[in-house]
Design a protein around this motif. Structure first.
Motif, PDB file in Angstrom:
ATOM      1  N   VAL A 143      36.765  25.015   3.866  1.00 32.83           N
ATOM      2  CA  VAL A 143      36.505  25.178   2.439  1.00 32.83           C
ATOM      3  C   VAL A 143      37.780  24.758   1.726  1.00 32.83           C
ATOM      4  O   VAL A 143      38.837  25.375   1.913  1.00 32.83           O
ATOM      5  CB  VAL A 143      36.140  26.632   2.069  1.00 32.83           C
ATOM      6  CG1 VAL A 143      35.912  26.744   0.561  1.00 32.83           C
ATOM      7  CG2 VAL A 143      34.901  27.087   2.825  1.00 32.83           C
ATOM      8  N   LEU A 144      37.701  23.698   0.936  1.00 31.97           N
ATOM      9  CA  LEU A 144      38.875  23.145   0.266  1.00 31.97           C
ATOM     10  C   LEU A 144      38.711  23.318  -1.236  1.00 31.97           C
ATOM     11  O   LEU A 144      37.791  22.763  -1.837  1.00 31.97           O
ATOM     12  CB  LEU A 144      39.040  21.667   0.631  1.00 31.97           C
ATOM     13  CG  LEU A 144      39.080  21.359   2.132  1.00 31.97           C
ATOM     14  CD1 LEU A 144      39.198  19.857   2.362  1.00 31.97           C
ATOM     15  CD2 LEU A 144      40.214  22.109   2.819  1.00 31.97           C
ATOM     16  N   ILE A 145      39.599  24.119  -1.834  1.00 32.08           N
ATOM     17  CA  ILE A 145      39.498  24.497  -3.244  1.00 32.08           C
ATOM     18  C   ILE A 145      40.530  23.707  -4.041  1.00 32.08           C
ATOM     19  O   ILE A 145      41.736  23.856  -3.823  1.00 32.08           O
ATOM     20  CB  ILE A 145      39.753  26.008  -3.407  1.00 32.08           C
ATOM     21  CG1 ILE A 145      38.825  26.813  -2.487  1.00 32.08           C
ATOM     22  CG2 ILE A 145      39.588  26.434  -4.859  1.00 32.08           C
ATOM     23  CD1 ILE A 145      39.329  28.226  -2.204  1.00 32.08           C
ATOM     24  N   ALA A 146      40.064  22.841  -4.939  1.00 32.20           N
ATOM     25  CA  ALA A 146      40.975  21.970  -5.688  1.00 32.20           C
ATOM     26  C   ALA A 146      42.021  21.370  -4.756  1.00 32.20           C
ATOM     27  O   ALA A 146      43.223  21.482  -4.987  1.00 32.20           O
ATOM     28  CB  ALA A 146      41.653  22.749  -6.826  1.00 32.20           C
ATOM     29  N   PRO A 147      41.569  20.732  -3.679  1.00 30.68           N
ATOM     30  CA  PRO A 147      42.505  20.288  -2.640  1.00 30.68           C
ATOM     31  C   PRO A 147      43.480  19.232  -3.149  1.00 30.68           C
ATOM     32  O   PRO A 147      43.122  18.358  -3.931  1.00 30.68           O
ATOM     33  CB  PRO A 147      41.588  19.718  -1.554  1.00 30.68           C
ATOM     34  CG  PRO A 147      40.344  19.309  -2.281  1.00 30.68           C
ATOM     35  CD  PRO A 147      40.183  20.324  -3.376  1.00 30.68           C
ATOM     36  N   ALA A 148      44.725  19.346  -2.661  1.00 34.22           N
ATOM     37  CA  ALA A 148      45.776  18.431  -3.113  1.00 34.22           C
ATOM     38  C   ALA A 148      46.445  17.730  -1.939  1.00 34.22           C
ATOM     39  O   ALA A 148      47.670  17.771  -1.803  1.00 34.22           O
ATOM     40  CB  ALA A 148      46.808  19.201  -3.932  1.00 34.22           C
ATOM     41  N   PRO A 149      45.665  17.064  -1.066  1.00 30.62           N
ATOM     42  CA  PRO A 149      46.308  16.332   0.016  1.00 30.62           C
ATOM     43  C   PRO A 149      47.194  15.220  -0.527  1.00 30.62           C
ATOM     44  O   PRO A 149      46.866  14.579  -1.528  1.00 30.62           O
ATOM     45  CB  PRO A 149      45.120  15.759   0.812  1.00 30.62           C
ATOM     46  CG  PRO A 149      44.020  15.651  -0.190  1.00 30.62           C
ATOM     47  CD  PRO A 149      44.203  16.837  -1.087  1.00 30.62           C
ATOM     48  N   ASP A 150      48.340  15.025   0.126  1.00 30.89           N
ATOM     49  CA  ASP A 150      49.272  13.955  -0.240  1.00 30.89           C
ATOM     50  C   ASP A 150      49.762  14.083  -1.682  1.00 30.89           C
ATOM     51  O   ASP A 150      50.118  13.086  -2.316  1.00 30.89           O
ATOM     52  CB  ASP A 150      48.627  12.577  -0.045  1.00 30.89           C
ATOM     53  CG  ASP A 150      48.176  12.314   1.388  1.00 30.89           C
ATOM     54  OD1 ASP A 150      48.256  13.231   2.225  1.00 30.89           O
ATOM     55  OD2 ASP A 150      47.735  11.189   1.671  1.00 30.89           O
ATOM     56  N   PHE A 151      49.806  15.297  -2.224  1.00 31.50           N
ATOM     57  CA  PHE A 151      50.140  15.425  -3.641  1.00 31.50           C
ATOM     58  C   PHE A 151      51.558  14.948  -3.957  1.00 31.50           C
ATOM     59  O   PHE A 151      51.828  14.485  -5.078  1.00 31.50           O
ATOM     60  CB  PHE A 151      49.928  16.863  -4.139  1.00 31.50           C
ATOM     61  CG  PHE A 151      51.003  17.852  -3.767  1.00 31.50           C
ATOM     62  CD1 PHE A 151      52.127  18.026  -4.562  1.00 31.50           C
ATOM     63  CD2 PHE A 151      50.875  18.641  -2.632  1.00 31.50           C
ATOM     64  CE1 PHE A 151      53.113  18.948  -4.228  1.00 31.50           C
ATOM     65  CE2 PHE A 151      51.847  19.566  -2.296  1.00 31.50           C
ATOM     66  CZ  PHE A 151      52.980  19.725  -3.100  1.00 31.50           C
ATOM     67  N   THR A 152      52.456  15.021  -2.990  1.00 33.50           N
ATOM     68  CA  THR A 152      53.823  14.571  -3.270  1.00 33.50           C
ATOM     69  C   THR A 152      53.880  13.072  -3.517  1.00 33.50           C
ATOM     70  O   THR A 152      54.552  12.609  -4.445  1.00 33.50           O
ATOM     71  CB  THR A 152      54.759  14.963  -2.116  1.00 33.50           C
ATOM     72  OG1 THR A 152      54.198  14.513  -0.873  1.00 33.50           O
ATOM     73  CG2 THR A 152      54.967  16.464  -2.062  1.00 33.50           C
ATOM     74  N   SER A 153      53.159  12.306  -2.690  1.00 33.07           N
ATOM     75  CA  SER A 153      53.202  10.852  -2.832  1.00 33.07           C
ATOM     76  C   SER A 153      52.177  10.320  -3.822  1.00 33.07           C
ATOM     77  O   SER A 153      52.387   9.258  -4.424  1.00 33.07           O
ATOM     78  CB  SER A 153      52.996  10.177  -1.469  1.00 33.07           C
ATOM     79  OG  SER A 153      51.767  10.560  -0.894  1.00 33.07           O
ATOM     80  N   GLU A 154      51.069  11.060  -3.998  1.00 33.08           N
ATOM     81  CA  GLU A 154      49.993  10.559  -4.855  1.00 33.08           C
ATOM     82  C   GLU A 154      50.058  11.084  -6.293  1.00 33.08           C
ATOM     83  O   GLU A 154      49.656  10.382  -7.229  1.00 33.08           O
ATOM     84  CB  GLU A 154      48.634  10.952  -4.253  1.00 33.08           C
ATOM     85  CG  GLU A 154      48.354  10.332  -2.901  1.00 33.08           C
ATOM     86  CD  GLU A 154      48.122   8.838  -2.981  1.00 33.08           C
ATOM     87  OE1 GLU A 154      47.628   8.364  -4.017  1.00 33.08           O
ATOM     88  OE2 GLU A 154      48.447   8.136  -2.006  1.00 33.08           O
ATOM     89  N   LEU A 155      50.548  12.301  -6.472  1.00 37.72           N
ATOM     90  CA  LEU A 155      50.503  12.928  -7.794  1.00 37.72           C
ATOM     91  C   LEU A 155      51.885  13.166  -8.397  1.00 37.72           C
ATOM     92  O   LEU A 155      52.017  13.233  -9.618  1.00 37.72           O
ATOM     93  CB  LEU A 155      49.746  14.261  -7.716  1.00 37.72           C
ATOM     94  CG  LEU A 155      48.312  14.185  -7.179  1.00 37.72           C
ATOM     95  CD1 LEU A 155      47.691  15.572  -7.104  1.00 37.72           C
ATOM     96  CD2 LEU A 155      47.458  13.260  -8.031  1.00 37.72           C
TER      97      LEU A 155
END
Length: 271
Positions: A143-155
Motif C-alpha cells: 500500500v503506497l500512500i502519496a509515494p515519493a520514489p526517487d524524490f531526491t533526483s526527480e522532485l
C-alpha cells in the motif's frame, strides 16, 4: 505488546556496527491466536514517526482483524537514536530490513503487507527488491500512500535554486520551510547522492505482488503525475491507483484513512 501512539514502551534494536551503530525504536503488536493473515509493516515518510495518525490507525486495524503490526522510527526520527542529517535512503532501508528481521525472529513473521507513506513508499519498493532476493519473507502486497520514489533526483534536484546549490556545495546541506512543522526540512548532499544510487524509476519494477497506490490530486509535494509514472513502471504487477481529487499529501482526513485501511485490510486478507 499493545499498540501505542507515542513510541512509549517500544523495543530498541541495534542496527549497524561501530560508529554507524544506532538504536532503532520498534513497536511490535503481536497477532491473535490462529491468525492466518499477513502482518502489517508501517514505513513512514521523511521526518514522520510511528506516532502519526496513519500509523496508529494501521495498528488499530491490525488489532481489529487479529494480525500483527510492526511500526518503527528511522534513525534521526521519533524516539530512535542517530542523527537525522546522517540519514540516507540506504541507511533507512538497512533499518527497515533489520526491523523486518526482528519481526521474523520475535513474531515468526513470514508474510507482510508493507504500507509506505511518501518516502516510505520509496523504501517499500527498495525493501521488496531486497527481500525477493532473500526469499525468507513473502510480500503479500504493497500500500503506497502519496509515494515519493526517487524524490531526491526527480522532485528536489531539478527544482534547486542557485542559493540551494551553493549551500549544498559549501555546507553539504540546505534548509527549506515546511507547512508540516515549525522546523525547516533539511536536505543533505549525502542524501541526494545516495538517492541516485537507489533509484527505482529506471525500468520495470517487479514486486511480484498486488500494489494499491493512493494519491491526492491536490498534493503540493508529490504531483499526482508522479504516481501515474510509478504505475507505468509497475507494468507487470496487479496495480490499483486511487486518485483522491481533493486529497493533500498527508491523506490523514477520516475519509482518506478509510480508503487506506480498506486497501491494507484487503491485501492482508489475500490468501
Amino acid at each position: 505488546m499493545a499498540a501505542n501512539d507515542n513510541g512509549a514502551g517500544a523495543d530498541f534494536i541495534t542496527v549497524g556496527t561501530g560508529e554507524a551503530a544506532r538504536q532503532i525504536a520498534v513497536t511490535v503488536q503481536p497477532e491473535a491466536s490462529g491468525n492466518m493473515l499477513a502482518h502489517l509493516v508501517w514505513l513512514g515518510g521523511y521526518r514522520s514517526d510511528m506516532s502519526g495518525t496513519k500509523a496508529v490507525e494501521l495498528a488499530a486495524l491490525a488489532e481489529r482483524i487479529g494480525t500483527a503490526c510492526i511500526r518503527f522510527d528511522y534513525s534521526g526520527h521519533g524516539v530512535s537514536g542517530g542523527a537525522f542529517i546522517d540519514g540516507t535512503i540506504s541507511r533507512w532501508l538497512e533499518e527497515t530490513l533489520a526491523v523486518i528481521d526482528h519481526a521474523r525472529k520475535t513474531l515468526g513473521t513470514r508474510r507482510v503487507v508493507l504500507v509506505g507513506s511518501s518516502m516510505g513508499g520509496w523504501i517499500a519498493l527498495r525493501a521488496v527488491a531486497e527481500l525477493v532476493k532473500r526469499k525468507d519473507i513473502a510480500i503479500a502486497g504493497l500500500v503506497l500512500i502519496a509515494p515519493a520514489p526517487d524524490f531526491t533526483s526527480e522532485l528536489i534536484e531539478p527544482n534547486l535554486t542557485e542559493a540551494e546549490r551553493i549551500a549544498l556545495a559549501e555546507r553539504g546541506q540546505f534548509e527549506e520551510p515546511t507547512p508540516y512543522g515549525p522546523d525547516p526540512n533539511i536536505y543533505t548532499l549525502k542524501l541526494i547522492e545516495d538517492g541516485r544510487e537507489n533509484r527505482v524509476l529506471t525500468g520495470v519494477i517487479e514486486t511480484g505482488c498486488p500494489v494499491h497506490i493512493l494519491q491526492g490530486m491536490a498534493d503540493p509535494d508529490v504531483p499526482y503525475a508522479h504516481a501515474v509514472r510509478l504505475m507505468e513502471h509497475l507494468s507487470g504487477d496487479d496495480v490499483v491507483l486511487t486518485m483522491i481529487r481533493d486529497g493533500d499529501h498527508r491523506l490523514s482526513r477520516p475519509q482518506d484513512i478509510a480508503k487506506i485501511i480498506e486497501a491494507a485490510e484487503g491485501l492482508a486478507r489475500l490468501p
